[in-house]
Design a protein around this motif. Structure first.
Motif, mmCIF file in Angstrom:
data_model
loop_
_atom_site.group_PDB
_atom_site.id
_atom_site.type_symbol
_atom_site.label_atom_id
_atom_site.label_comp_id
_atom_site.label_asym_id
_atom_site.label_seq_id
_atom_site.Cartn_x
_atom_site.Cartn_y
_atom_site.Cartn_z
ATOM 1 N N GLN A 74 46.521 45.005 36.834
ATOM 2 C CA GLN A 74 47.414 46.149 36.620
ATOM 3 C C GLN A 74 48.460 45.815 35.546
ATOM 4 O O GLN A 74 49.651 46.066 35.718
ATOM 5 N N ASP A 75 47.969 45.257 34.457
ATOM 6 C CA ASP A 75 48.836 44.802 33.371
ATOM 7 C C ASP A 75 48.671 45.742 32.174
ATOM 8 O O ASP A 75 47.590 45.831 31.596
ATOM 9 N N GLY A 105 54.758 40.164 41.562
ATOM 10 C CA GLY A 105 53.746 40.804 42.399
ATOM 11 C C GLY A 105 52.367 40.189 42.288
ATOM 12 O O GLY A 105 51.444 40.606 42.989
ATOM 13 N N LEU A 106 52.198 39.197 41.412
ATOM 14 C CA LEU A 106 50.914 38.518 41.262
ATOM 15 C C LEU A 106 50.942 37.204 42.032
ATOM 16 O O LEU A 106 51.861 36.399 41.881
ATOM 17 N N ASN A 150 50.366 42.830 44.196
ATOM 18 C CA ASN A 150 51.159 43.646 45.127
ATOM 19 C C ASN A 150 50.572 43.598 46.534
ATOM 20 O O ASN A 150 50.399 44.619 47.202
ATOM 21 N N ASP A 151 50.203 42.380 46.956
ATOM 22 C CA ASP A 151 49.670 42.095 48.295
ATOM 23 C C ASP A 151 48.270 42.654 48.536
ATOM 24 O O ASP A 151 47.765 42.578 49.654
ATOM 25 N N GLN A 152 47.642 43.185 47.489
ATOM 26 C CA GLN A 152 46.276 43.697 47.620
ATOM 27 C C GLN A 152 45.288 42.708 46.979
ATOM 28 O O GLN A 152 45.514 42.270 45.848
ATOM 29 N N PRO A 153 44.204 42.348 47.687
ATOM 30 C CA PRO A 153 43.246 41.397 47.120
ATOM 31 C C PRO A 153 42.540 41.950 45.885
ATOM 32 O O PRO A 153 42.208 43.135 45.822
#
Length: 236
Positions: free
Chosen positions: A204-205, A133-134, A146-149
């Motif tokens: 988000q880790d 997702g990164l 996750n496709d968010q900048p």
């Protein structure tokens, strides 16, 4: 066959260099301004870059800094500027050699051979990285989770890139502090803890069950490689 990128706004200089370098069996890519040179560095992945400082759209010193944000290939600066401070600045910005115009082609070719030999075993970081997702684009400094900048500061991005350049390997605190803050800060580990925490939060880790950044307490950090990621999944 080594690929060489020539960044110079003078067509006659590019032609002279192209003919001379092709006679030595090198593959040549050309850029006539700084931005084009930056883009071609990212897309063509040259083995060596020949960079003029007097470019029409931006100063070559700035081009050097921009390229060093995402690429580690050797850079040979070729310029009419002969002042010591220009040379020092070029080296401080990541240049590996400096040749003044006018120049002798035999010496120039010898310097090219030397740089290629010295960097023959240095791997070139990929322009893009995707993992769980990164997504990271090193040329544009674009980061998505996750496709968010995700917005990273220059220092946060530099930290992330340094860890990724050593993916799967432990990077010591002292090495990171020296690379990002300089030799006078190699004991300021609190800087590192703060930036690692910010980076983890933005990616988000979870530090308890990390997907990306793993801590070796008191020693350093490791960006979890894709092979390690597969092994972890297989062991669950």
């Amino acid at each position: 066959m080594a690929r060489i990128l020539i960044i110079d706004d003078e067509p006659q200089i590019r032609r002279f260099l192209r003919i001379s370098l092709q006679s030595q069996q090198y593959e040549i890519v050309e850029a006539e301004n700084g931005q084009q040179g930056i883009n071609l560095t990212a897309t063509e992945q040259p083995d060596l870059i020949v960079l003029d400082l007097g470019l029409p759209d931006m100063d070559g010193q700035m081009v050097l800094q921009e390229i060093r944000q995402f690429a580690q290939q050797p850079i040979l600066v070729l310029s009419v500027r002969n002042q010591e401070h220009e040379k020092v600045m070029a080296f401080d910005h990541g240049g590996n050699d400096y040749v003044e115009k006018p120049f002798g082609i035999k010496e120039f070719l010898a310097r090219v051979r030397n740089l290629l030999q010295c960097f023959a075993n240095v791997s070139t970081p990929t322009v893009e990285h995707q993992q769980q997702g990164l997504y990271i684009n090193f040329a544009s400094r674009k980061v998505l989770v996750n496709d968010q900048p995700v917005h990273l500061s220059k220092k946060e991005f530099a930290l992330l890139q340094t860890l990724l350049n050593h993916q799967g390997r432990l990077v010591t605190q002292q090495y990171l502090l020296k690379e990002l803050w300089g030799e006078h800060h190699i004991h300021d580990t609190h800087y590192l803890r703060i930036f690692i925490a910010r980076l983890r939060q933005k990616l988000q880790d979870n530090p308890i069950e990390p997907r990306f950044i793993e801590t070796e307490p008191g020693i350093g950090y490791r960006f979890i490689g894709k092979d390690s990621e597969s092994e972890l999944s297989a062991n669950r």
